[in-house]
Design a protein around this motif. Sequence first.
Motif, PDB file in Angstrom:
ATOM      1  N   ILE A  59      -4.459  -3.950  -3.296  1.00 47.43           N
ATOM      2  CA  ILE A  59      -3.978  -3.037  -4.335  1.00 47.43           C
ATOM      3  C   ILE A  59      -3.014  -3.819  -5.217  1.00 47.43           C
ATOM      4  O   ILE A  59      -1.890  -4.099  -4.817  1.00 47.43           O
ATOM      5  N   PRO A  60      -3.448  -4.185  -6.429  1.00 49.45           N
ATOM      6  CA  PRO A  60      -2.601  -4.986  -7.305  1.00 49.45           C
ATOM      7  C   PRO A  60      -1.557  -4.150  -8.043  1.00 49.45           C
ATOM      8  O   PRO A  60      -1.809  -2.996  -8.400  1.00 49.45           O
ATOM      9  N   PHE A  61      -0.398  -4.742  -8.243  1.00 51.63           N
ATOM     10  CA  PHE A  61       0.691  -4.153  -9.034  1.00 51.63           C
ATOM     11  C   PHE A  61       1.212  -5.232  -9.974  1.00 51.63           C
ATOM     12  O   PHE A  61       2.274  -5.801  -9.744  1.00 51.63           O
ATOM     13  N   GLY A  62       0.440  -5.543 -10.984  1.00 51.56           N
ATOM     14  CA  GLY A  62       0.831  -6.598 -11.912  1.00 51.56           C
ATOM     15  C   GLY A  62       0.786  -7.949 -11.241  1.00 51.56           C
ATOM     16  O   GLY A  62      -0.272  -8.403 -10.813  1.00 51.56           O
ATOM     17  N   ASP A  63       1.935  -8.584 -11.082  1.00 52.48           N
ATOM     18  CA  ASP A  63       2.005  -9.933 -10.525  1.00 52.48           C
ATOM     19  C   ASP A  63       2.122  -9.976  -9.003  1.00 52.48           C
ATOM     20  O   ASP A  63       2.218 -11.042  -8.422  1.00 52.48           O
ATOM     21  N   VAL A  64       2.135  -8.814  -8.336  1.00 51.88           N
ATOM     22  CA  VAL A  64       2.168  -8.761  -6.870  1.00 51.88           C
ATOM     23  C   VAL A  64       1.069  -7.814  -6.390  1.00 51.88           C
ATOM     24  O   VAL A  64       0.486  -7.070  -7.178  1.00 51.88           O
ATOM     25  N   ALA A  65       0.800  -7.843  -5.080  1.00 57.14           N
ATOM     26  CA  ALA A  65      -0.243  -6.974  -4.537  1.00 57.14           C
ATOM     27  C   ALA A  65       0.062  -6.630  -3.087  1.00 57.14           C
ATOM     28  O   ALA A  65       0.727  -7.381  -2.378  1.00 57.14           O
ATOM     29  N   LEU A  66      -0.466  -5.476  -2.670  1.00 58.06           N
ATOM     30  CA  LEU A  66      -0.421  -5.060  -1.274  1.00 58.06           C
ATOM     31  C   LEU A  66      -1.807  -5.274  -0.679  1.00 58.06           C
ATOM     32  O   LEU A  66      -2.817  -5.146  -1.375  1.00 58.06           O
ATOM     33  N   VAL A  67      -1.860  -5.575   0.616  1.00 59.49           N
ATOM     34  CA  VAL A  67      -3.110  -5.721   1.345  1.00 59.49           C
ATOM     35  C   VAL A  67      -3.042  -4.782   2.545  1.00 59.49           C
ATOM     36  O   VAL A  67      -2.034  -4.749   3.254  1.00 59.49           O
TER      37      VAL A  67
END
Length: 117
Positions: free
Chosen positions: A65-73
């Motif tokens: 799940i991307p949030f701009g320049d970071v993401a959750l897995v």
Amino acid sequence: MSEAESFVPTPLMLSDSARARLCALIAEEGNSELKLRVYVTGGGCSGFQYGFDFAGETADDDTVIPFGDVALVVDPLSYQYLVGSIVDYEEGLAGARFLVQNPNASTTCGCGASFMV
């Protein structure tokens, strides 16, 4: 005859404070490919507990799940327990930590690290 309603679950969300801290941690590690893995395991005082780790690689069945320049897995087993949750970050008297605000939890422990559905 009534028509079936469609339901699209709200994915996992990331608070502004968690995003900022995650950006800082990734910068410290010097690896922009790192993602925050959020998972659920059995245990804790309420039945399940949350876990966090850096993921450099993802499995084929992981949800990213991307949030701009970071993401959750999130792995598929954990995802079902985390749908609609918010990953947050707080600093206080108890220390600094990532935590999950989970609308699916029927009970949580006092520290918020474990839950029951």
